[in-house]
Structures are given as C-alpha cells and as structure tokens.
Write a protein that holds these residues in place. Structure first.
Motif, PDB file in Angstrom:
ATOM      1  N   LEU A   1     -17.082 -41.536 -24.420  1.00 54.33           N
ATOM      2  CA  LEU A   1     -18.226 -40.659 -24.145  1.00 54.33           C
ATOM      3  C   LEU A   1     -19.076 -41.209 -23.009  1.00 54.33           C
ATOM      4  CD1 LEU A   1     -19.242 -39.444 -27.723  1.00 54.33           C
ATOM      5  CD2 LEU A   1     -17.412 -38.660 -26.206  1.00 54.33           C
TER       6      LEU A   1
ATOM      7  N   ALA B   1     -17.912 -43.093 -20.543  1.00 57.39           N
ATOM      8  CA  ALA B   1     -17.126 -42.871 -19.330  1.00 57.39           C
ATOM      9  C   ALA B   1     -17.249 -41.411 -18.886  1.00 57.39           C
ATOM     10  CB  ALA B   1     -15.657 -43.234 -19.566  1.00 57.39           C
ATOM     11  N   ASN B   2     -17.163 -40.501 -19.825  1.00 50.30           N
ATOM     12  CA  ASN B   2     -17.262 -39.088 -19.470  1.00 50.30           C
ATOM     13  C   ASN B   2     -18.657 -38.739 -18.951  1.00 50.30           C
ATOM     14  OD1 ASN B   2     -14.671 -38.922 -20.322  1.00 50.30           O
ATOM     15  ND2 ASN B   2     -15.075 -37.683 -22.140  1.00 50.30           N
ATOM     16  N   LEU B   3     -19.651 -39.225 -19.658  1.00 49.58           N
ATOM     17  CA  LEU B   3     -21.020 -38.886 -19.280  1.00 49.58           C
ATOM     18  C   LEU B   3     -21.339 -39.409 -17.883  1.00 49.58           C
ATOM     19  CD1 LEU B   3     -23.559 -37.567 -20.534  1.00 49.58           C
ATOM     20  CD2 LEU B   3     -24.254 -39.837 -21.317  1.00 49.58           C
ATOM     21  N   THR B   4     -20.846 -40.595 -17.571  1.00 50.18           N
ATOM     22  CA  THR B   4     -21.124 -41.176 -16.263  1.00 50.18           C
ATOM     23  C   THR B   4     -20.082 -40.737 -15.231  1.00 50.18           C
ATOM     24  OG1 THR B   4     -19.869 -43.139 -16.911  1.00 50.18           O
ATOM     25  CG2 THR B   4     -22.267 -43.248 -17.150  1.00 50.18           C
ATOM     26  N   ASN B   5     -19.036 -40.069 -15.735  1.00 47.36           N
ATOM     27  CA  ASN B   5     -17.952 -39.651 -14.855  1.00 47.36           C
ATOM     28  C   ASN B   5     -17.253 -40.855 -14.227  1.00 47.36           C
ATOM     29  OD1 ASN B   5     -16.911 -38.151 -12.116  1.00 47.36           O
ATOM     30  ND2 ASN B   5     -17.132 -36.759 -13.829  1.00 47.36           N
TER      31      ASN B   5
ATOM     32  N   ARG C   1     -25.727 -32.041 -11.405  1.00 49.37           N
ATOM     33  CA  ARG C   1     -24.398 -32.371 -11.907  1.00 49.37           C
ATOM     34  C   ARG C   1     -23.459 -31.185 -11.766  1.00 49.37           C
ATOM     35  NH1 ARG C   1     -22.814 -36.394 -16.367  1.00 49.37           N
ATOM     36  NH2 ARG C   1     -20.583 -36.007 -16.454  1.00 49.37           N
TER      37      ARG C   1
ATOM     38  N   LEU D   1     -19.601 -32.611 -18.765  1.00 51.15           N
ATOM     39  CA  LEU D   1     -20.154 -33.778 -19.447  1.00 51.15           C
ATOM     40  C   LEU D   1     -19.097 -34.504 -20.279  1.00 51.15           C
ATOM     41  CD1 LEU D   1     -22.881 -32.286 -18.695  1.00 51.15           C
ATOM     42  CD2 LEU D   1     -23.824 -33.572 -20.597  1.00 51.15           C
ATOM     43  N   GLY D   2     -18.098 -33.763 -20.707  1.00 50.87           N
ATOM     44  CA  GLY D   2     -17.026 -34.412 -21.456  1.00 50.87           C
ATOM     45  C   GLY D   2     -17.454 -34.919 -22.815  1.00 50.87           C
ATOM     46  N   LEU D   3     -18.371 -34.196 -23.418  1.00 52.27           N
ATOM     47  CA  LEU D   3     -18.804 -34.577 -24.768  1.00 52.27           C
ATOM     48  C   LEU D   3     -18.240 -33.563 -25.763  1.00 52.27           C
ATOM     49  CD1 LEU D   3     -22.551 -35.356 -23.997  1.00 52.27           C
ATOM     50  CD2 LEU D   3     -20.647 -36.974 -24.134  1.00 52.27           C
TER      51      LEU D   3
ATOM     52  N   THR E   1      -9.912 -44.919 -22.960  1.00 51.46           N
ATOM     53  CA  THR E   1     -10.696 -43.731 -23.290  1.00 51.46           C
ATOM     54  C   THR E   1      -9.708 -42.629 -23.631  1.00 51.46           C
ATOM     55  OG1 THR E   1     -10.636 -42.853 -21.039  1.00 51.46           O
ATOM     56  CG2 THR E   1     -12.506 -44.267 -21.585  1.00 51.46           C
TER      57      THR E   1
END
Ligand SMILES: Cc1ncc(COP(=O)(O)O)c(C=O)c1O
Ligand SMILES: Cc1ncc(COP(=O)(O)O)c(C=O)c1O
Lengths: 448, 479, 448, 479
Positions: free
Chosen positions: A119, A121-125, B36, B40-42, B476
C-alpha cells in the motif's frame, strides 16, 4: 504478584533441582560488592486500581485534543482515526508478537507487513517499500545516508523549507559520517525551493536533493523542476511527503523520485505526544531495493506450494552483516505500520481522496477567512493543509489566550525560524468543522 | 488472498462527515500539474471485510498471549493489559507534541519521573527518552561518546569501538553508523570478554567499548570491573547494551559496575508489548560527565514546573519530537505498578526460570558454557547436527508444539546456537511442557529425524522457502 | 455504507440473476398499500466521527462513578473491575459468536460456560449451575416457578427483607401462573426474617421459602433456622445471595439450599445503569438439575475420544419442548457470564476472600464512624457490605447536597418502604478508601 | 485443561489495594456459625495465565469476525466496533441505576429517544426497553395482553394464544409462562398462516395471536391484514415476534399491518453483538391502547427533563432496573449512525443477499416454498436424506469450509430444514463462496457420503457425542 506465576513453594522446588536453597545463590556470578544491597529507590508500588486512578490524574494534567479545538500541526496532526483500528491492533496475536523470525507461526504479522509495503508503494507510486522506520525524520536521515552509499558521493542537499527538526536530525546523522549537508534556501515570497540560489558546480557532487512536499509551511512545490535539476547531475531525488496529501497531490513516483520517505503516523495512529509514529521508506529499482535499511518481507511458497511470507533480503541487515549492514535498525514500528495498513484498507482510494480533499478545502476556507479578517498570508504558493499567517503579535501569547477559549492555536514560527518570528503556522485537517473555524476567526479578529 | 484481491470498486470502510464548508474549484487551489494522475492502488473494502481479514490474519500468528515465546534476547514476557488502557487515555494518546508546555505538564512529569526511575535502576545520572529502540539508543550513545571525545579534542584519534564477538549485530552496525570503526574482541572460555586480548587491543585510538552484561550467552561477565578499568585507563567510555536488563533489576546496576552509558529496551525489560516488531523505546542513561551531551530536548524540573531544555553540548535531536511517548507511558506505569520489590522479583524469577530449564536440558543438548546463567542461556544443537538435524529443524519442530522457537544461530560464537529466554511471567507448568518438548525432539532426532526435517506440520503454512524469497524478491502485490 | 459491501453494480448483478432490475421488486410479496412510502422519521445519520462526539456529549450528561464517590448500592455496586477483563471479552470470537449451536466450532464459548457452571457451583457449594439468567431478579422468579413445578405446590414464601423490586418481579411472574406469593415479615429491630410471624398451617403448602443473604438491608441472617423450618415441611430452600459475600459467608450448599440464585453482575461486569448484568442459578440433585431453566453445557467426547463440550439436557428447552419447556429463556447473558468467569479466575479464592473481607471491614468502619457521629443504626443484626441509618432528614435532599461535594449518597429507603422513610441504605465496597469515608462522615456530621 | 487443572495454590491474578482501615476481628462482625467453612473451589492463577487460557479458548471459536455465520433467525451481522467504544464510555458504563434522575439525564434521554425510534420503526406508540431478550419481550407482551383483557374483565375467558406451527419455540414457551394455553395453528401451502383454520380456531377464548412476519420460513405473510382482522374481530390482540425485523426496516411497519405489540431483538436487527449467547435486549413497542399496561418504569419527558414513571395499569417490573442498558446504547448508536436511509439499505441488502443465495441453491437442495424470500430462506435436506446424508451431516461438513452452519431442523414444519440468513453485511464474494461450498457438498453427498458423515475434520474437535453428554451429564469439573 499478579504477573509472576512462581509460588514460593515452586521457587523452592526449582531451586532444589539446582541444588540451591535461596534465590540469592542464583546471582553467585555477580561479585558480591557489586550487588545492590538496598532496594531500588522507587515509589511504593500501586495496585492496579490505584495505578489507574493515579495515571488518570496525571493524564488529566494535560489538555488533550478531545477537550480543545486544534489548529496545531507542524509535523503532527489531528486527523480522524476510525474506531475499529484499535480493536484490531489490540488482538493479542498482533500486540504481543515480535519480529516474525519464525515465519510459519508469524504469517499474520508477515502478511500484514507485505500489505503495508504494497500500500505504501502504491500510494507513493514507487516499486517497493520496507517494513517501517522509526518515524519520518529518521527515515529521511537514512535515505540521505543511503543516497551517499549508492552514489558514492558525500554531499547532500536539502530544501530549507523542510521541517526544521527533521533538518537538525539529518544534520546529526550526516555529521557522524562526515557527510556535508547543504541547505537550499527557500524563496522568501513563495516559500518554495529556490534552485537559483544553488552554486552551479555543487550539483555534480550531490548524492541527492531532498525536497519536502508539501513543505513545512504547507506549500506545494513544482517538484518536476527540482527533479529535472538533480537528475541532470545524476543525483537522487529524495522526497519527504505527507501520505494524506497523496490522495490529491502528484505521487512521488510520477515525479520520478528515487527514494520517498514520510511519516505515516497520520494514517490512523493516535498522535500520542508525537510518538510512537511510523516512518515509511519507498524506492524504485532493484539496485536501491537491495540497499534499503530495515526489514523487508517477501512472498514465497511453502513445502506444499502454498503462498507464504518471510523476512527477506536479510543480507542487508545488522544481524547478518553487522558493521557492513545498510542500517542498524532492528525493532521498528510494526504495530504502527499495521495501524496505517488498516487505516488505508478502511479508507480506500475514495476515502484517502476525501480526507485529502477535505483538508484542502477546509484549509482554503480558513485561509480565506483569515485573510479577509486582515491577517497577512506570509507565502503566496498553493498550500495543502497548512499555511503561514503573519501579524504583529506574540503568537505564543495569543495561543495562551486561545487556550482559554478552548482552542489550540498554530505553531509560532519564532520557535523555529527567527526570520519568521511574527508568523504562525496554522494546520487544518478534515476533523475541523466550519463552526469551529468561524469562531476561531472571530476570536482572532476580535483581538486585533 | 490479499486486501487488493478482495477489493471491489465502489466500496469504502469508513465514511467521513460531509464537507461543511463552501468548496473552491480544486484548480483554483492547486495547479493542474501538481495533481495526482496515477491510481492510488488501495483496496476498496467495507469495515466488516477489513475486520474479518485482519482477524483471520491474526489467527495465523503466535504471540505471548497465545503461548510460550522463549525467544532469547527479546524478553517476550507478558504485557499487562492495564497499560494499554492507560496509554489510550486521551490525556496521553491525544496530546500534540507542539502544545505549549503549560498544557502538557502531566506528560512532562511522566517523562521526567521515568527519567529518574531509569537513572536509579541504571545507577547513572540522567536519561534521554528519545531513542525509538535499542539500536537507536546505541547510535545515540555512540554519538555522545563521539561528542565527548570531540569536546576533549580527541575525536580524530579515538575512532575505535570495541565490541565482543558475542555481541548483537546492532552493536557493530551502530558503531559504523556513528562513524566509528568496530573492533571485534574475542570471548574467553567462560564466555566473557577475553581480558588479555582486550588489554592488547586498547590504546589511544579507543573510543569505547560496547558490552551486554549479562552478555548474549546469558552469562554475567565477572571481570566487568577489570574490563571497565582497562577501557577507562585507555581513555575510553563504556556503553551498556541493556537488552538483557531483565536479569539485573535491583540486583546490580550497570553504573555501579563502571558503565558510562546504558540503554534500556522498554519493550523488553519494562514489558511494553513488542507489537510484531515495534514500536520499541530505547532510552539511554548517562553518567554525570555526559549529561551535557544528551540529545535535545531533555526534561527538567524547576520552580515547580516541568519543561524541555537543550543540554549545553547536545549532540542534537535524533528523533522527531520526544521519542515513543506511548511506549514510555506503559513502561512508567509498569514501574509504578511493580515498585522496587516487584522489579527485583522480576529478575529473580527470570533467572530462576532460566536456570531451571537449562538444568533440565543439558543432558540432551550440548551446553557450551556450563555455568550458572542469568535470565537466558545458549545451547548448541551440535550433537543433533552430527545426526543430520540442524538447529533450524529443531526450531521448526518446536512450532508444532505450540511454542515459539528460541532465537537460533545467535550468538554467532556458538555453533548451531539455541538461545532460550523463558522470562519470569511463565509458570513452571509451561517450562516443564517446554522441557518435555525439547526432550521429545532430542529423542526424535535419534529415532525419526525425517519427521523433524519436514517440520513444522501443525502450522498455518508448512516450512517456507526463504532462499526463493531472496532470489527473486516479490515485495508487493502488483496492481 | 461502511457496513454493506454490495456496491450498486453488484446489486444489479444479483438482481439480474433473479430476473429483476430494482430492489423494490424484492418486496413484491408485501401488499403495496402496506409498504411505507416515506423514509422513517429518524434523525439524520451521523458519520462515525460525529457519532462519537455526540455520544460523548450524551455520556457527559451523566455523573459517572469515576467522577464521584459512591455509597449507593441497593442491588448494584461499585466493585473494582480488573482492566484485563474487557480485553478478553472484546476478542471477536467471544463477542461476535452466538449460542454455541455448532459445538465443533464453538468450543471456546462452550468451555467457558462449563467453567462458569463449575465456578458458580463451587462458589455456592451446589452441585450444578446453568449457563446464566438475565439477572438475579428473574433468576429468582424462575427459581420460584421451578419450585412449584418440582413440588407440585402453588404457594411461595419470600422474606420481606428481599430487594423490593425483586419481590415485585417475583409477584409478576407468579401471578401470571396463579401462584400465591406470601411475604414473611422481617423483625423491625433486627431486620431479619421473622418466622414467628408465619401462620403455622401455611408451611405444608409452600413450594419454597425464599431468603436473601445478605438481606436488602445488608443484614446477615441465621439461615440454618430458616432451612430447618422449610425443610420440616418438605418445601425447598431458595437462597438469593451476593456472590461476593460468599468469600466470607457460609455457602448456600452448607445451609442445604435447594436452589441458589443471585446476580453476578458484581463479578467484573461494568455497572452500566443496571444492565446487562447476569443471573446465576444453581441447584443440587439430579432431579432439580433436570428441571433447571436455561442453557446447560455438558462434557462429552468427540469421535477421536477427545474431551469436548456441548449444549446438553436440551429436552428441557423451548426449542424442543415448546410450551412444555421449563422456561422460555433463549438468549441469555453469556458474555456477562464469561466476564464473571474471568473475574473469578483472576481473583481466585484468596482474591474473592479479600474483596469480601475488605467490604466487610470497610462497611464496619463507616458504620462505626457514622454511629459515632450520632446517626442511628436502624437494625442491629450483623451486616456485610450495606447497612441502614436513620435520621430525621429528607435523604433525597441530603443526596443532592452530597452530590455538590462529589458524593453519591446511599439509597433513600422512602423510595422503597414507607416504614423506613427516614432511613437510607449505605453501601461500602472494596473500592472505597478511608479518606473518602472520613470526608463523607465529616460532611454528614457537619449538616446535623 | 480447565482453569482448575492449571491452578497452583498461592497464586492470584489480581491484587487489591491494601486495606486502609483499622480491622475489627471478624468474629466481632459476623457470628462464627455464619462464616464459610467450605472451600471456594476457585482456580489460583496469575493474569498471564488467565489471558493465555482465554485467548486460546477464543481461538477455538467461530464468530462473525472470523467468518460467514448464516445462522437463520439469528441475524449474525457485523457489529460495528465503534459501538463498543461508546458503550464503554464511563458516562454510560459507570452509572448506577439508582442515581438521582438529575445525574443521569443523558442515560434517560438515550432511553427515551431509543423508545421513540423503535416506536417509529414499529409503527406503534410507546416502548418498554426492559426485556432482556426476545423471549423476555414475548413474556412481557403476553402479560400486557393478559392485563388488557383483565382490565376489560375478560381475563378468565381469554386464555388462548394462537401460535403458528412454524413459530419459534420461545413463543409457545412464553405463552405457557404467561399462564396462557398455546394453540398451534397450521401453515398453508404457501407457508403462511392457514386463514381458514384460523377462522375456525378463534373465539371468545382467544386472547391473541403471536406471529413472526416475515415468518420463520423467511416468507412474508401476505394475508396479514385478514389475519389481523380475524383476531381483532374475535377480541384478541396481535403480537409481533420481531426476531425477523432485519427484513423490514423502513419497508413495512408491523403496526401498520395490524399488530398491537412488537418486540425487537436489538442484538439481531440493531447489530449489538450476540456475545456467545447474550446479552440481548428485547424491547417491546405497543399501540396506544396498551401504553398504560407497560412494565414499570417507562421513560417520560416533561418540562425539559427526562424521568422514570410507572404506567397507570402497569403489569409491574419484569427485570431488575431498566433492562440491558449497555445493549441499548449500542442499538441507539447504530440507529443514529445509519439513519432512515441506512436502515432501509440494511433490509434491502439483507433481502437481496438472501434471494441471491436461495436462487443459486435451489437446484441442489429442495426448496419447499419456492417463492421470493425475505432476509432468510429455508431449504430442506430431504433429497440428501434419501441418499443417507442428514441435514446434521451437511451442517457439520460446512464447518470444514470455515463457515458456520445455518440453523437446522427449524422450523419444525420443514423436513430436514436448513435455514439460511446471510445478512446485509456479507459481500457477494462471501455468498459465492458459500454457494460453492453448498454445491460441493451436494456433489459430495452423491459421490462421497462417508466423507460428509464423518465431518467435520478441520475443526478444533471432531464430531461431538451429544447423546453421551445428555445420558450421563457432566456439568462441572469436580474438585
Ligand atoms: C542484545 C541486543 N542488543 C540490542 C538489540 C537491539 O534492540 P532493538 O531491537 O530495540 O533495536 C537487541 C534486540 O534484539 C538485542 O537483543
Ligand atoms: C423467531 C424468533 N423468535 C424469538 C426468539 C427469541 O429471542 P431471544 O433469543 O432474544 O430470547 C428467536 C431467537 O432465536 C427467534 O429466532
């Protein structure tokens, strides 16, 4: 002794099995004259019931955020925490476990760390993140050290609009390794990084350029510009970000950041006088991944081919590499990282966007109202959830007055920067209401 | 199944209050290019799903609350739950670190008094509560050593920190981070520092020595006074790695034995929960001559008020704000709850339990240093190794007994090390069950080694492939 | 909708699988004119954060026992609750399970009920106990009904010094079955049961005699006398006891009680405005066991011969016997019973003795001090943790005055018994300190 | 191992503060003969042991937080955790029921408003929050029916309560407890009350009818108006067993369909946790003409203050104090949290989920009433029974899938009944997994019935012998 199961009879039994008769014999290896011959000088023990009352009284000596309305930020914020979070982290299996050395009985912790890594990694891209750092400030210091190691350069540049305490900590860490820290001034009008101010020949010596987004003053910068600049010298771009802001602001990965750090305390952790919080550390590229400090969890399979998780890339770590480790970090902030993970899972992309959006809108609202009330905005750059106002006041004194009305005012910048001694840093989170802000403005207006 | 695997677009597990201010179009607030664009990938889940996911996860985890956890060097003792209630009191959990001092007198009092208690327990003068963990305390202590030598104009010269070969990995790593050269000193046949080798190693280049006492073998170094003298005579300082302080509370004080700096692991000795790997807290206590070098700020008490102050020659801050306050609250409550008598009983029973177990196991496992131990002891699996079963196998087999394995392969100086720390909060019945399990395993090594090598078999997953994880890292879940 | 996972898309998918397109179609079986055509008239929903604030404000409208010093009892007491209790009962597996119908996945609840039965049976010195009742009062009513069923008699005698509300409830339950309730007067001097007052020929018609130990007035009676009396008529002895008192007072089993009931709320449960509490119900003899109301857990073995626990003797219960069941009870107070079990496990025999002993000693201390301060003791029998004082005062008014000083006074008996309108019932638990009591006496003395 | 098996003399898990008053010799306070002589028979353990014991126990238990729990008629939905925090606020959890009214205005306000909300949801006039559970509510409601008839001088004559054969066991049991004669009415082929039979059954002896609607088959009785008319015309009253109210929130109000008394199960519909079998709360709401008969006390609001009052013809109290207040707090918070819109969404989704699952399962399991269901539905295992596998076996096999079994063998009118209530807090993914499990089991019945008959095999214990438990009851651990 509610926590010690051995009864006197059992003690005797056990001593007997050792051929002893007194507990003191257990300490025969400690030279007698070194042994403490008196009880420790500590207050009388309190039974649990008394302890709770006493600690309750001590706690009541503090003005807590449930009892006042806070516009204080400067690195710690009154964000809303979903109630369910503490129920989950209080499960004994999470609370009373340690670093998951025995993976087969630690899948709960390991998988949750893997989620945290994902999460973040995703949030910070970014491509990968580690299992947590002590806090944002130490994460930043480690990022600077790592930049030097990776680039083999011994100079680090940091924007002067970073949190001044973070800068100090950075200085402490770098100094010990004889690395030079160069402050890049901010533009006095915008509060943004002033690249013009940098000596041109310096660029090629820099391991990295550190930029904070938003800055300590709440301002949002054109990081593309900074990125281009440092990359043109093959230095690394290190970003320190507010994770909440990433619901709206361009992600570090989109800027091409090499290392991203920040404090994830604001993601569901109680503010708790500033700690425990949790730092995050994310990078892109296998080369950097293999140099990260701290724990990292990786996915693998078990004997039966089922997916499972383990601590991995341990060859970076102190328990294997000792003085050659990438860092000395051992115990980190797993429970706080778990908290952040639960928070992110609850809020989801929409929720994080909303939190960010509400911070942005409410901040804009208060800023507008204060400006209308005659306060000067110190900087004119766009802001996210914090901003600086200026008035010919002693803001510490104003804060004492505000307290009497149940308000915790902003952070008087004279405590951080002599050039800004007539300024205060106001933070507005999603927790603030219109009514609270209106009254705040009324109070301040009234004192002009 | 990971969170993202459970995600369904459109769900949310927490709803904010509605926005109650007039909205400004976002482009008027933030330039387009700063916004952005990436996902967000959440995950998108509701609260019930999040609760169930983490409840299920937790059930795949061992903890002190679940069963015995004799993880050497980690002091996995019972964590009184009342301390969680206390730390959660809004007066502690909901205070902002930048509040005016007059609004946080309770917090500052707590920090000040905790400082005093730790100083008394250490036998030293003043505490910095700032370090976030043991390793962080080490770094901080070493920076103080450096600052001290610098103050004396000897920083250039005193570049070496001497560290026993039995030391924890954080010691040399911290020395390196602090800009020192780590020099390894060997152990003598009794497991202590080789005093003669030490004499040969010290000199004007010596900045100091880091020592754990009892050391990582669980043995008290009886030569501590001699060691201290050697170091001090050479102009160095002594750093005490307090990870093993659970053995010595009220029994012996590091300061009294010659140490100049001590760190304590509040998350070990003072029973704050380990949280799956943190948060910890690693306060350091220093002698009078080092007080001025402590990190900024320390807590002082003058004129009836508590306040924060920067020591005269402070090394500067090492952490945002004041350290892991929430952890300090728990440790403070623990000390107030137990008092002097209770703390002494902690160490007495921790040591008793360790010796009891040691004594029952030394028939079946090789004991490299056969003497009284303190709160923990180190066995060697070398007899078993000779039969083709490694210490790792033994550890994995223990998991099938519902017990967390001891620390293994540490300290490095013991072949196939098995490091057992029972702690004082375990009952004799639990110890006896562990002894029996270890004996059964020893027997199984002789009779059914394959069973052990394929262990564990009762755990949520079978033995995991660590090599594979490191060879092609998957760190990940890809979107 | 944080608690409803179906998204609009999923709803559509699911509806489609049913050949529908609108949610309303699901309710086609409800005659249209019966359907509510407007939203329910309820307050606007509050987001969690607002809810917490709002509920916090509502809670603050109450004076809670952490904010005052209570001498109020009369059926609910300020006993100390160990902090760890709530951590255990908040584990989701306990909190969110239901009646353990599927034994193989409910061993946690089943075994904990078995422990409750064991500990209650031991504490009362009886042979068996059930899995809990709603509270002490309803347990008592069920005990009276059961006595009638077992003895085939239709009259029940109860000491008039029982909690007056319990007597009322008893009356309600008995009346519905046309059972006559006979009040046995108490001696106006001692406050104890006055057997002389009973018509002799009544004895043989009584299903049971109910006696409370201690009585509502806190007094401790010679129950042996009562036991002998009722047994001489082959009636059952039903005792209502304070479980805490059993740390010191003779156990019901020692008196030969047939049925023992009581309220176990005082064992670790929050006082919570009087509920949820938990009643217990214990008996001796297989004949009585088979007539008990409520759930009962029994030990058995599984296919592999391992010990396990199941709901048992279900042939007594409503879901099998329907109108012939021994009671209608279904959902009971399992979590509160678990709480009591944890409390008893923590305190152990020594702890329970100490709680009882401290109640006894502190009560004696305050009683002595109040007597010395000139207050009259209304009854002269020995007391356990409550006693009655008399003064020519309006005790309700005194209580309002005490409140201003942070005290919650006793229970003004005029609210319960017109004959005692100048009396108040004072309760003292182990939670009270000497200093609190001394000040209390000083205040009252000052107002004389 | 039970608590007493772990006990060691001399231990204690909780220490009181020391006694701080002068002690009087006990014999001066209590006569010798009144003192306890027998052992207390309680275990002696420390806090760590108690925590570990109960942690371990809990891990042997299923719960909504652990997995799907489609236990029909029990509404095992997710329980918002925020409500636990709220109920634990000292202002709610630490108030004494006998405090002066001016010190508990918040509590009384909460009760008053909850009364109002439930009345609105029920479509009736006034609530008593006193009953501790559904069955207790039934008893209370029936006592009110009795008091009403008594008031009208008809109590002697109106002795019968009519109850459908599909009703829950508590209905007839409550009728009996309230001193009525329970008359069973059969169901018609659509699963509703047989209206003709009802007509034949009513008369001057009729006190009332108890009905669940949707009934225990999960079916809405479309004839409810006719039924109500028949009962009312005969002079009886209609009691609504609200255990199934999760289907109707904001959709249809029992009062609008003719009911005179309704009970709600707060622990079901209003999402207060079931606690392993309680505490519950079973408030009853009555129509205007019955308000005066409500239990003592009710909460009233006059002159800006809340107070307790005894209704004019009150049946008297049915419980100590005011009911399960702590449960009311949670239900109140739930209603405030969800609001009208949220409550309607609850029922819509509960009904949607049930129909979705029903539709997927009716190929593999006999569906005795093939029509739209409400929040739950009842299948029959009779096809499987013909192959030698009972509903009990199917239920046990489901446990191996990590799912709690549905309610089985209830209602009694369905052979080998399997009663499934998914609730609205379950996701489609969970439902799909359940559907697949049920389909797999149906397949297994055909291909590997022995596997099912020996289920469960993945649970902490294997199938338990209930017969043995009842035959020679062991109800306590003997000392
Ligand atoms: C002997 C020793 N020293 C230092 C440390 C480092 O402490 P921390 O993990 O808190 O950083 C440990 C931790 O395991 C230890 O066992
Ligand atoms: C239809 C029905 N009615 C009544 C009840 C009784 O409710 P309680 O268990 O709360 O007493 C139940 C409980 O399962 C039920 O399902």
């Amino acid at each position: 002794m509610p926590y010690i199961p051995n009864t006197p009879e059992e003690q005797q039994q056990m001593l007997k099995s050792l051929g002893m008769s007194k507990l003191a014999e257990l300490f025969a290896d400690i030279p007698d004259h070194l042994q403490l011959k008196r009880p420790l000088d500590l207050p009388e023990p309190l039974a649990e019931h008394q302890l709770l009352r006493y600690m309750g009284q001590l706690a009541e000596k503090n003005v807590n955020l449930d009892r006042c309305i806070s516009f204080l930020g400067a690195g710690a914020y009154d964000h809303i925490v979903p109630a369910v979070v503490s129920h989950i982290i209080n499960r004994g299996e999470f609370l009373t476990a340690y670093t998951p050395y025995q993976a087969e009985v630690s899948q709960g912790v390991l998988q949750s760390i893997f989620e945290f890594q994902t999460l973040i990694a995703n949030l910070t891209n970014m491509e990968a993140a580690n299992a947590s750092m002590y806090d944002g400030a130490t994460a930043l210091a480690e990022a600077a050290l790592m930049s030097c190691n990776v680039t083999n350069r011994r100079k680090v540049a940091a924007a002067a609009n970073l949190d001044p305490r973070w800068l100090e900590i950075l200085q402490v860490y770098l100094e010990s390794q004889n690395i030079e820290l160069i402050n890049i001034a901010y533009d006095p009008v915008t509060g943004l990084v002033d690249l013009e101010a940098v000596e041109p020949k310096l660029g090629a010596e820099l391991a990295c350029m550190i930029v904070s987004q938003p800055s300590f003053f709440g301002s949002v910068d054109d990081v593309d510009r900074v990125a281009q600049w440092i990359k043109s010298y093959q230095g690394l771009l290190v970003m320190a970000v507010d994770p909440i802001s990433l619901g709206i602001l361009k992600a570090p990965g989109e800027y091409g950041a090499d290392i991203v750090v920040g404090d994830a305390g604001c993601l569901g952790n109680p503010i708790s006088f500033g700690g425990p919080s949790v730092g995050f550390f994310a990078v892109t590229g296998m080369k950097l991944i293999r140099r990260m400090p701290g724990r990292i969890v990786g996915q693998t399979t078990d004997r039966d081919g089922n997916i499972g998780y383990v601590l991995t890339l341990q060859a970076r770590e102190q328990h294997i590499r000792r003085e050659k480790a990438t860092s000395n970090i051992c115990t980190n902030q797993a429970l706080n990282a778990l908290t952040a993970t639960i928070y992110l899972a609850l809020l989801g992309p929409q929720g994080i966007k909303q939190v960010a959006y509400q911070c942005l809108q409410k901040t804009a609202y208060l800023r507008r109202k204060l400006e209308a009330a005659g306060f000067k905005l110190r900087f004119n750059a766009p802001v996210f959830k914090e901003f600086v106002i200026q008035a010919d006041w002693d803001w510490e004194e104003i804060n004492q007055r505000l307290l009497e009305h149940g308000y915790l005012g902003g952070f008087p910048l004279k405590l951080a920067d002599p050039n800004l001694s007539d300024c205060t840093l106001i933070a507005v989170t999603e927790a603030r209401t219109k009514a609270e802000m209106d009254r705040f403005v009324d109070l301040l207006r009234g004192w002009r | 199944m990971l969170l993202l695997d459970l995600s369904v677009p459109g769900r949310q597990g927490y709803a904010l209050p509605k926005l109650d201010v007039e909205e400004t179009p976002i482009e008027e607030l933030i330039p387009e290019t700063y916004l952005r664009k990436s996902e967000l990938g959440l995950p998108e889940l509701t609260e019930p799903e999040v609760v169930r996911y983490f409840t299920q996860l937790s059930r795949k985890n061992h903890g002190v609350d679940v069963g015995f956890y004799p993880l050497g060097s980690c002091t996995m003792k019972y964590n009184p739950r009342v301390n969680e209630n206390i730390a959660a009191m809004p007066g502690f959990s909901r205070i902002h670190p930048r509040q005016p001092e007059n609004t946080v007198q309770g917090a500052l009092q707590l920090m000040y008094e905790l400082d005093r208690y730790l100083a008394e327990i250490a036998g030293l003068a003043k505490t910095s509560l700032q370090p976030a963990a043991g390793a962080h305390g080490e770094l901080t202590g070493l920076l103080i050593i450096k600052a001290y030598h610098e103050f004396n104009g000897e920083a250039e010269q005193r570049r070496e920190i001497i560290i026993p070969d039995s030391a924890h990995g954080t010691n040399p790593a911290s020395a390196q981070m602090a800009g020192f050269i780590a020099r390894e000193i060997s152990s003598d046949p009794r497991g202590g520092v080789d005093v003669e080798a030490l004499r040969a190693m010290v000199g004007p280049q010596t900045a100091g020595l880091m020592l754990t006492n009892p050391n990582t073998l669980g043995l008290f170094d009886e030569n501590i006074e001699t060691i201290a003298k050697i170091i001090h005579d050479a102009g160095g300082l002594l750093y005490y790695d307090g990870a093993n302080a659970n053995a010595i509370l009220g029994i012996v004080r590091p300061g009294d034995t010659g140490f100049d700096i001590v760190h304590f692991n509040l998350h070990k000795t003072f029973s704050t929960p380990h949280g799956g790997g943190g948060p910890g807290s690693g306060p350091i206590v220093v002698s009078n001559k080092l007080v001025d070098f402590l990190p900024d700020p320390i807590v002082e008490y003058t004129d009836g008020r508590y306040h924060l102050a920067r020591p005269k020659h402070s090394i500067g801050p090492v952490k945002a704000f004041y350290g892991n306050f929430g952890v300090m609250v728990k440790a403070y409550a623990y000390i107030r709850h137990l008092g002097a008598e209770g703390l002494r009983a902690v160490s007495e029973n921790a040591v008793l339990n360790a010796n009891y177990v040691l004594n029952q196991l030394k028939q079946d496992y090789h004991l490299p240093y056969d003497r009284l131990c303190m709160h923990e002891f180190v066995l060697s699996g070398k007899w078993q190794k000779e039969l083709g079963v490694s210490t790792l196998d033994i550890a994995k087999r223990l998991l099938d007994y519902g017990v967390h394995a001891p620390t293994i392969y540490f300290p490095l100086i013991v072949e196939e090390a098995i490091m057992v720390e029972p702690t004082e909060t375990e009952s004799k019945a639990t110890l006896d069950a562990f002894i029996e399990a270890m004996q059964n395993i020893a027997e199984e090594v002789r009779t059914n080694p394959e069973r052990i090598k394929s262990a564990p078999c009762q755990t949520p997953v079978k033995r995991l492939d660590e090599t594979k994880a490191a060879r092609s890292p998957v760190l990940t879940r890809k979107l």
